[in-house]
Design a protein around this motif. Sequence first.
Motif, PDB file in Angstrom:
ATOM      1  N   LEU A  79       0.830  -1.204   0.000  1.00  0.00           N
ATOM      2  CA  LEU A  79       0.000   0.000   0.000  1.00  0.00           C
ATOM      3  C   LEU A  79       0.860   1.247   0.000  1.00  0.00           C
ATOM      4  N   PHE A  80       1.861   1.297   0.861  1.00  0.00           N
ATOM      5  CA  PHE A  80       2.709   2.485   0.936  1.00  0.00           C
ATOM      6  C   PHE A  80       3.553   2.666  -0.320  1.00  0.00           C
ATOM      7  N   GLU A  81       3.876   1.580  -1.017  1.00  0.00           N
ATOM      8  CA  GLU A  81       4.646   1.703  -2.254  1.00  0.00           C
ATOM      9  C   GLU A  81       3.781   2.192  -3.405  1.00  0.00           C
ATOM     10  N   ALA A  82       2.522   1.739  -3.474  1.00  0.00           N
ATOM     11  CA  ALA A  82       1.699   2.005  -4.654  1.00  0.00           C
ATOM     12  C   ALA A  82       0.759   3.195  -4.508  1.00  0.00           C
ATOM     13  N   VAL A  83       0.562   3.684  -3.301  1.00  0.00           N
ATOM     14  CA  VAL A  83      -0.496   4.676  -3.105  1.00  0.00           C
ATOM     15  C   VAL A  83      -0.156   6.023  -3.728  1.00  0.00           C
ATOM     16  N   SER A  84       1.105   6.410  -3.757  1.00  0.00           N
ATOM     17  CA  SER A  84       1.439   7.723  -4.310  1.00  0.00           C
ATOM     18  C   SER A  84       1.220   7.774  -5.817  1.00  0.00           C
ATOM     19  N   SER A  85       1.523   6.678  -6.497  1.00  0.00           N
ATOM     20  CA  SER A  85       1.304   6.674  -7.944  1.00  0.00           C
ATOM     21  C   SER A  85      -0.169   6.469  -8.293  1.00  0.00           C
ATOM     22  N   ARG A  86      -0.886   5.757  -7.449  1.00  0.00           N
ATOM     23  CA  ARG A  86      -2.278   5.445  -7.748  1.00  0.00           C
ATOM     24  C   ARG A  86      -3.238   6.567  -7.353  1.00  0.00           C
ATOM     25  N   TYR A  87      -3.003   7.178  -6.184  1.00  0.00           N
ATOM     26  CA  TYR A  87      -3.927   8.188  -5.669  1.00  0.00           C
ATOM     27  C   TYR A  87      -3.257   9.526  -5.398  1.00  0.00           C
ATOM     28  N   GLY A  88      -2.130   9.807  -6.040  1.00  0.00           N
ATOM     29  CA  GLY A  88      -1.388  11.031  -5.761  1.00  0.00           C
ATOM     30  C   GLY A  88      -2.157  12.304  -6.026  1.00  0.00           C
ATOM     31  N   ASN A  89      -2.943  12.352  -7.096  1.00  0.00           N
ATOM     32  CA  ASN A  89      -3.664  13.573  -7.450  1.00  0.00           C
ATOM     33  C   ASN A  89      -5.110  13.566  -6.989  1.00  0.00           C
ATOM     34  N   ARG A  90      -5.539  12.517  -6.292  1.00  0.00           N
ATOM     35  CA  ARG A  90      -6.922  12.405  -5.831  1.00  0.00           C
ATOM     36  C   ARG A  90      -6.989  12.824  -4.371  1.00  0.00           C
ATOM     37  N   SER A  91      -7.954  13.684  -4.048  1.00  0.00           N
ATOM     38  CA  SER A  91      -8.042  14.197  -2.679  1.00  0.00           C
ATOM     39  C   SER A  91      -9.073  13.460  -1.831  1.00  0.00           C
ATOM     40  N   GLY A  92      -9.616  12.379  -2.304  1.00  0.00           N
ATOM     41  CA  GLY A  92     -10.589  11.598  -1.543  1.00  0.00           C
ATOM     42  C   GLY A  92     -11.397  10.755  -2.497  1.00  0.00           C
ATOM     43  N   GLY A  93     -12.303   9.980  -1.967  1.00  0.00           N
ATOM     44  CA  GLY A  93     -13.139   9.137  -2.814  1.00  0.00           C
ATOM     45  C   GLY A  93     -12.371   7.982  -3.405  1.00  0.00           C
ATOM     46  N   TYR A  94     -11.690   7.217  -2.550  1.00  0.00           N
ATOM     47  CA  TYR A  94     -10.860   6.126  -3.026  1.00  0.00           C
ATOM     48  C   TYR A  94     -11.642   4.828  -3.224  1.00  0.00           C
ATOM     49  N   THR A  95     -12.892   4.798  -2.779  1.00  0.00           N
ATOM     50  CA  THR A  95     -13.685   3.582  -2.884  1.00  0.00           C
ATOM     51  C   THR A  95     -14.979   3.856  -3.643  1.00  0.00           C
ATOM     52  N   ARG A  96     -15.554   2.784  -4.157  1.00  0.00           N
ATOM     53  CA  ARG A  96     -16.823   2.857  -4.877  1.00  0.00           C
ATOM     54  C   ARG A  96     -17.704   1.726  -4.362  1.00  0.00           C
TER      55      ARG A  96
END
Length: 117
Positions: A79-96
């Motif tokens: 999670l800590f390795e992939a989260v910056s590339s996956r959600y770097g520009n998103r400010s919330g709403g990570y789930t659906r």
Amino acid sequence: MRHRCRVARLGRPADQRKALLRSLTTALLTHGRITTTLTKAKALRSEVENIITLAKSGTIAARRQVNGYVYDQAVVKGLFEAVSSRYGNRSGGYTRIIQTLPRRGDATPMAIIELVD
């Protein structure tokens, strides 16, 4: 009386409810998508959003907090390795949350909760 009660009790005592949400969070972060009841999915959403927000900060203190919550340490590392590339520009709403057909045995509303790319 449960006026203004913000957390869904899920028909369980506090310790069982916390353990259930921890295990559902670990499963969602491991698989990316799980099927559960609608009420559990709505309760799970805020927990996962908080974990991903902590992982985005990337600090040692945040890593320790996430390690204390998520059961699988390999999931935390990934999670800590992939989260910056996956959600770097998103400010919330990570789930659906997607509602599906009711469960056959007791007609409980079911839902799929997944991580947004």
